[in-house]
Design a protein around this motif. Structure first.
Motif: not given
Length: 317
Positions: A9, A16, A94, A96, A155, A254
């Motif tokens: 990604e 990332r 991922p 994400s 992640p 986050k």
């Protein structure tokens, strides 16, 4: 069907961090099965990305020159074609915003089971995927009764691989059906308050409800300035409106992986820990020696933050 395919990604010209974690997961799974790890890089500066991702354990990197940024329709078509050519046992993506955008579409088109938000994976005949539930208070293991599976990984749960490798880099000529591309990326815009991306910070000073009231923020900001750090927080600070949402670390904020994470007045609830446990060095300041954050900290100061922080500022000045 012992190979693994992982899709990297990138965003705004940079890979990332999760891309390097995918290598860690993928090479272990491939090694366990006696297979190879194939990595796909779709869009952007694919040659530069391939150089960065030529890491230990990667057998082949497939580069696909297809636009600059993520596009759901293109990623779906390319990943499907790569999967059908390589025929891997496991597809890694991922967990994400982008990964979750196209993972269900891929799983549906390939007719393979999808397990999301994995924090651990093992494969010995059957694939077993560990996930967290109830605010990370409970772990469950999902056994997948199928020869192939798609898994999205959370992640910051694995160490990033950084050892150099000698993978073959191959340009994959994907057959993109332009009539099926229904979306176009026209730009990238951070949400309001996006002047600071705490996920990119190397040194975070993070505060929790222990600072007691908003009037104590200037003291912390003085420490942030003295250490050239970035200010972040746990959820109660954001809920109180003392800092914007983009400063929140944790399950509903986050995920951060700074070199140093200085937790001030943070107890260490599981929802917060989920977002910062990947930090290299964790320092905690808390009056409670039994606070959960103390079990995670590399260094702990058991004292009143209103005594410790001024001392730190004086020492730095």
């Amino acid at each position: 069907m012992s190979d693994v395919l992982a899709v990297a990604e990138h965003r705004q010209g940079e890979l990332r961090d999760v891309s390097f974690e995918l290598v860690t997961v993928g090479r272990q799974l491939a090694a366990d099965q006696g297979g190879e790890l194939h990595l796909a890089v779709i869009g952007g500066d694919v040659d530069a990305f391939a150089d960065e991702l030529n890491l230990d354990g990667v057998s082949v990197i497939h580069t696909v020159d297809a636009g600059e940024e993520f596009n759901h329709d293109i990623y779906t078509q390319v990943t499907e074609q790569l999967f059908e050519e390589i025929e891997p046992s496991t597809l890694l993506l991922p967990n994400s915003v982008n990964g979750l955008d196209y993972a269900p579409a891929i799983a549906s088109r390939l007719d393979v089971p999808l397990v999301t938000d994995a924090v651990d994976i093992a494969r010995d005949g059957t694939t077993e995927v560990t996930r967290e539930m109830y605010g990370s208070k409970v772990e469950t293991t999902v056994a997948v009764d199928d020869d192939t599976v798609a898994v999205s990984i959370r992640p910051a749960e694995w160490e990033a691989t950084d050892a150099d490798g000698d993978a073959d880099v191959v340009a994959f000529d994907a057959d993109i059906d332009e009539s099926a591309v229904k979306s176009t990326v026209t730009g990238f815009e951070e949400v309001a308050g996006g002047d600071v991306d705490i996920s990119e910070a190397e040194f975070l000073v993070s505060i929790g409800r222990g600072i007691e009231e908003e009037d104590n923020l200037p003291l912390i900001e003085e420490l942030v300035e003295a250490t050239d750090a970035t200010l972040s927080s746990s959820r109660p600070i954001v809920d109180n409106g003392w800092l914007p949402k983009n400063r929140q670390v944790g399950q509903s904020g986050k995920v951060v992986t700074p070199d140093v994470y200085l937790a001030i007045g943070i107890s260490g609830a599981v929802q917060h820990v989920a977002g910062m446990k990947g930090s290299d060095t964790i320092v905690a300041i808390n009056t409670d020696p039994n606070a959960p954050i103390m079990d995670l900290a590399d260094y702990a100061i058991v004292d009143d933050l209103f005594d410790v922080v001024p001392e730190l500022i004086d020492a730095l000045e």
